[in-house]
Design an enzyme around this catalytic site. Structure first.
Site, PDB file in Angstrom:
ATOM      1  N   ASP A 182      64.389  25.609 -42.967  1.00 45.38           N
ATOM      2  CA  ASP A 182      65.822  25.773 -43.145  1.00 45.38           C
ATOM      3  C   ASP A 182      66.335  25.753 -41.496  1.00 45.38           C
ATOM      4  O   ASP A 182      67.702  25.757 -41.705  1.00 45.38           O
ATOM      5  CB  ASP A 182      66.037  27.214 -43.781  1.00 45.38           C
ATOM      6  CG  ASP A 182      65.672  27.002 -44.977  1.00 45.38           C
ATOM      7  OD1 ASP A 182      65.577  28.092 -45.605  1.00 45.38           O
ATOM      8  OD2 ASP A 182      65.471  25.898 -45.697  1.00 45.38           O
ATOM      9  N   ARG A 208      77.533  28.542 -49.287  1.00 43.59           N
ATOM     10  CA  ARG A 208      76.707  28.861 -50.276  1.00 43.59           C
ATOM     11  C   ARG A 208      75.594  29.767 -49.523  1.00 43.59           C
ATOM     12  O   ARG A 208      75.260  30.613 -50.057  1.00 43.59           O
ATOM     13  CB  ARG A 208      75.803  27.679 -50.669  1.00 43.59           C
ATOM     14  CG  ARG A 208      76.431  26.659 -51.758  1.00 43.59           C
ATOM     15  CD  ARG A 208      75.413  25.849 -52.212  1.00 43.59           C
ATOM     16  NE  ARG A 208      74.162  26.526 -52.407  1.00 43.59           N
ATOM     17  CZ  ARG A 208      72.787  25.893 -52.323  1.00 43.59           C
ATOM     18  NH1 ARG A 208      72.878  24.601 -52.056  1.00 43.59           N
ATOM     19  NH2 ARG A 208      71.899  26.572 -52.545  1.00 43.59           N
ATOM     20  N   ASN A 231      68.079  34.567 -48.714  1.00 41.79           N
ATOM     21  CA  ASN A 231      67.054  34.077 -49.318  1.00 41.79           C
ATOM     22  C   ASN A 231      66.072  35.497 -49.635  1.00 41.79           C
ATOM     23  O   ASN A 231      64.970  35.420 -50.457  1.00 41.79           O
ATOM     24  CB  ASN A 231      66.196  33.077 -48.460  1.00 41.79           C
ATOM     25  CG  ASN A 231      66.728  31.942 -48.824  1.00 41.79           C
ATOM     26  OD1 ASN A 231      67.569  31.667 -49.259  1.00 41.79           O
ATOM     27  ND2 ASN A 231      66.490  30.899 -47.939  1.00 41.79           N
TER      28      ASN A 231
HETATM   29  C1  EPZ Z   1      63.235  28.818 -50.592  1.00 39.47           C
HETATM   30  O1  EPZ Z   1      63.110  27.582 -51.695  1.00 39.47           O
HETATM   31  C2  EPZ Z   1      64.339  28.943 -50.035  1.00 39.47           C
HETATM   32  N1  EPZ Z   1      65.321  29.338 -51.045  1.00 39.47           N
HETATM   33  C3  EPZ Z   1      64.504  27.681 -49.313  1.00 39.47           C
HETATM   34  O2  EPZ Z   1      65.926  27.803 -48.468  1.00 39.47           O
HETATM   35  C4  EPZ Z   1      63.605  27.419 -48.312  1.00 39.47           C
HETATM   36  O3  EPZ Z   1      63.876  25.918 -47.608  1.00 39.47           O
HETATM   37  C5  EPZ Z   1      61.996  27.188 -48.663  1.00 39.47           C
HETATM   38  O4  EPZ Z   1      62.037  28.383 -49.717  1.00 39.47           O
HETATM   39  C6  EPZ Z   1      61.068  26.993 -47.990  1.00 39.47           C
HETATM   40  O5  EPZ Z   1      61.155  27.929 -47.271  1.00 39.47           O
HETATM   41  C7  EPZ Z   1      65.326  30.442 -51.475  1.00 39.47           C
HETATM   42  O6  EPZ Z   1      64.592  31.383 -50.935  1.00 39.47           O
HETATM   43  C8  EPZ Z   1      66.415  30.805 -52.424  1.00 39.47           C
HETATM   44  P1  EPZ Z   1      59.424  26.374 -52.000  1.00 39.47           P
HETATM   45  P2  EPZ Z   1      61.984  27.266 -52.825  1.00 39.47           P
HETATM   46  O7  EPZ Z   1      59.070  26.653 -53.618  1.00 39.47           O
HETATM   47  O8  EPZ Z   1      61.364  28.613 -53.374  1.00 39.47           O
HETATM   48  C9  EPZ Z   1      57.764  22.250 -53.370  1.00 39.47           C
HETATM   49  C10 EPZ Z   1      68.097  27.405 -47.941  1.00 39.47           C
HETATM   50  O9  EPZ Z   1      68.473  26.380 -47.122  1.00 39.47           O
HETATM   51  N2  EPZ Z   1      57.698  22.898 -54.796  1.00 39.47           N
HETATM   52  O10 EPZ Z   1      58.491  27.067 -51.012  1.00 39.47           O
HETATM   53  O11 EPZ Z   1      62.610  26.413 -53.728  1.00 39.47           O
HETATM   54  C11 EPZ Z   1      59.073  21.978 -52.969  1.00 39.47           C
HETATM   55  O12 EPZ Z   1      59.569  20.810 -53.693  1.00 39.47           O
HETATM   56  C12 EPZ Z   1      67.228  27.055 -48.873  1.00 39.47           C
HETATM   57  O13 EPZ Z   1      68.455  28.641 -47.776  1.00 39.47           O
HETATM   58  C13 EPZ Z   1      56.855  21.994 -55.607  1.00 39.47           C
HETATM   59  O14 EPZ Z   1      56.421  21.087 -55.452  1.00 39.47           O
HETATM   60  O15 EPZ Z   1      61.139  26.658 -51.668  1.00 39.47           O
HETATM   61  C14 EPZ Z   1      59.290  21.754 -51.736  1.00 39.47           C
HETATM   62  O16 EPZ Z   1      58.868  20.719 -51.085  1.00 39.47           O
HETATM   63  C15 EPZ Z   1      66.612  25.685 -49.106  1.00 39.47           C
HETATM   64  N3  EPZ Z   1      56.725  22.613 -56.858  1.00 39.47           N
HETATM   65  C16 EPZ Z   1      58.141  22.742 -51.060  1.00 39.47           C
HETATM   66  O17 EPZ Z   1      57.349  23.019 -52.428  1.00 39.47           O
HETATM   67  C17 EPZ Z   1      57.098  23.942 -57.263  1.00 39.47           C
HETATM   68  O18 EPZ Z   1      57.062  24.447 -57.972  1.00 39.47           O
HETATM   69  C18 EPZ Z   1      58.643  24.222 -50.644  1.00 39.47           C
HETATM   70  O19 EPZ Z   1      59.312  24.711 -52.023  1.00 39.47           O
HETATM   71  C19 EPZ Z   1      58.107  24.648 -56.153  1.00 39.47           C
HETATM   72  C20 EPZ Z   1      58.157  23.973 -54.945  1.00 39.47           C
END
Ligand code: EPZ
Length: 418
Positions: A305, A397, A23
């Site tokens: 995570d 992955r 990440n």
């Molecule tokens: C990052 O995902 C990580 N992935 C995820 O890791 C991690 O779980 C997550 O951050 C939280 O820490 C990478 O960095 C590649 P968010 P991201 O935007 O950026 C909602 C793993 O297993 N949201 O902080 O997608 C979303 O649906 C993965 O390594 C919106 O509603 O996480 C979620 O409920 C899984 N609208 C929450 O926010 C948006 O535009 C957190 O999402 C964006 C997100």
């Protein structure tokens, strides 16, 4: 299809080095296109998400070389600002390219990244953040068209501290003249790593790791040689493997300072953990004690995570505990398979109540996402008999040959074709 075959009942012991963080690597590979000069990334784990990101960069016209754990990106010939549909559905993190492509071309077309097992994964915060910078965004037929002709620096406020949206806006702003301020920014350590790399390329970003990040635009960025931070989730998963088997393991190159919430929970379960900069040593009791409750939160709260790995630990602990998943809407999909192995997990919405059991029993189970797959492997390490975890590709992955890492600690695990 490949699967992991795990023979349980062996205590893990030994030492492992932690590799670069998935990440951190994914946004950092996207940031490599912010300069036409050569960007060399070291200690990149051999995980499929990184390979797919390299493939996307190549399709967009970059020259990407991968040799062992070193990835070199030259984006002088970058010509594409339209993300390939197939690939951007394959990995959600392709959305991280939106900001850098807009920085380069002032326009971008991406497809809606797919949702996945753990939730819908919307991108509304990404789009709202970019609109705050003057990007005109239209959506049609599942495609998102961004016109950044009139992009400008300014204030961005996030309703929720989204990791990806924070990274995307940071990368979109770094070449915009003037000051951009992100309010209610995500505070994850990987965002600090991205800031530090951008600054090593000549950027002026400060505040990452706090709720307010300031990006002072610069005219251009230069190339860099960068080693992404170590993976705190892989490190946590390996510690959990030691914990669930009553073992004793040492991790080197471990980002201990970024793992306080996980270390605290493992200690609450009875593990003794010695920590120093870059090194962790965990020794676990024969049987863990249940923590009363665990809530996932944005950093520095407990990382989502690591939630399902802790669910596996709790399922064999002494006592009863409650886990609340506050970040994603559907991250208990592996409870059913753990129950088939003998666990007693009751899920309702975002809450799981777990009554720890003495024994788990080997079974054939299926990974549905990368962290859940890793958690099923952990349960197999403890279970009596043999556990087969199908869909090993999902674990690949985010884990660089998990079977090799666990074998090095004494586990009996192999990858098979089924
Ligand atoms: C990052 O995902 C990580 N992935 C995820 O890791 C991690 O779980 C997550 O951050 C939280 O820490 C990478 O960095 C590649 P968010 P991201 O935007 O950026 C909602 C793993 O297993 N949201 O902080 O997608 C979303 O649906 C993965 O390594 C919106 O509603 O996480 C979620 O409920 C899984 N609208 C929450 O926010 C948006 O535009 C957190 O999402 C964006 C997100």
């Amino acid at each position: 299809m490949e699967a992991f075959l795990v023979e349980g009942g062996r205590r893990l012991e030994g030492s492992l080095r932690v590799d670069g963080a998935k990440n951190a690597v994914l946004p950092i590979m996207a940031a490599a296109i912010l300069t036409e000069e050569e960007v060399i990334l070291e200690d990149v784990p051999r995980i499929t998400d990184a390979m797919h990101m390299a493939e996307i960069l190549t399709i967009l016209g970059c020259d990407v070389e991968q040799e062992n754990r070193c990835v070199t990106v030259r984006s002088g010939a970058l010509h594409g600002w339209e993300m390939p549909d197939r690939l951007s559905k394959q990995i959600r993190s392709s959305i991280f390219l939106l900001g850098p492509i807009l920085s380069r071309f002032r326009k971008a077309t991406v497809t809606y990244p797919g949702g996945c097992e753990i939730g819908l994964r919307p991108i509304d915060l990404h789009l709202r953040g970019l609109r705050s910078l003057g990007v005109e965004i239209t959506e049609s037929g599942g495609m998102i068209h961004c016109d950044g002709s009139f992009m400008r620096s300014g204030d961005v406020y996030f309703d929720y501290p989204s990791v990806g949206a924070t990274e995307n806006v940071m990368m979109a702003a770094v070449l915009l003249s003037g000051m951009t301020t992100i309010h209610n920014a995500a505070r994850e350590p990987e965002i600090v790593d991205l800031q530090n790399m951008i600054n090593a390329m000549g950027g002026h970003v400060r505040g990452a790791g706090s709720q307010m990040i300031e990006i002072e635009g610069v005219r251009r960025l230069h190339g860099v040689r960068w080693t992404p931070m170590p993976d705190r989730i892989v490190a946590g998963t390996l510690l959990a493997a030691g914990a669930i088997t009553g073992g004793e393991i040492e991790l080197t190159n471990a980002p201990a300072a970024d793992m306080m919430a996980v270390l605290s929970k493992l200690r609450e379960m009875g593990c003794v953990i010695h920590e120093e900069p870059g090194r962790l040593v965990l020794s676990a009791p024969e049987r863990l004690s249940a923590f009363a409750q665990l809530q996932t939160q944005p950093h520095p709260g407990f990382p989502t995570d690591m939630q399902v790995q802790m669910l596996a630990l709790l399922s064999v602990a002494q006592g009863t505990g409650v886990i609340m998943e506050n970040v994603f809407e559907n991250r208990f999909t592996h409870a059913g398979d753990l129950n088939r192995m003998g666990a007693r997990i009751l899920c309702s919405g975002r809450t799981a109540v777990v009554q720890g059991v003495e024994k788990l029993y080997g079974a054939r189970v299926t990974a549905r996402d990368l962290r859940g797959g890793a958690a099923l492997v952990l349960a197999g390490l403890r279970a009596q008999g043999v556990t087969q975890v199908d869909q090993a590709c999902l674990v690949d992955r985010g884990y660089d040959h998990l079977e090799d890492q666990l074998s090095a600690l004494g586990a009996k695990i192999q990858r098979i074709n089924v």
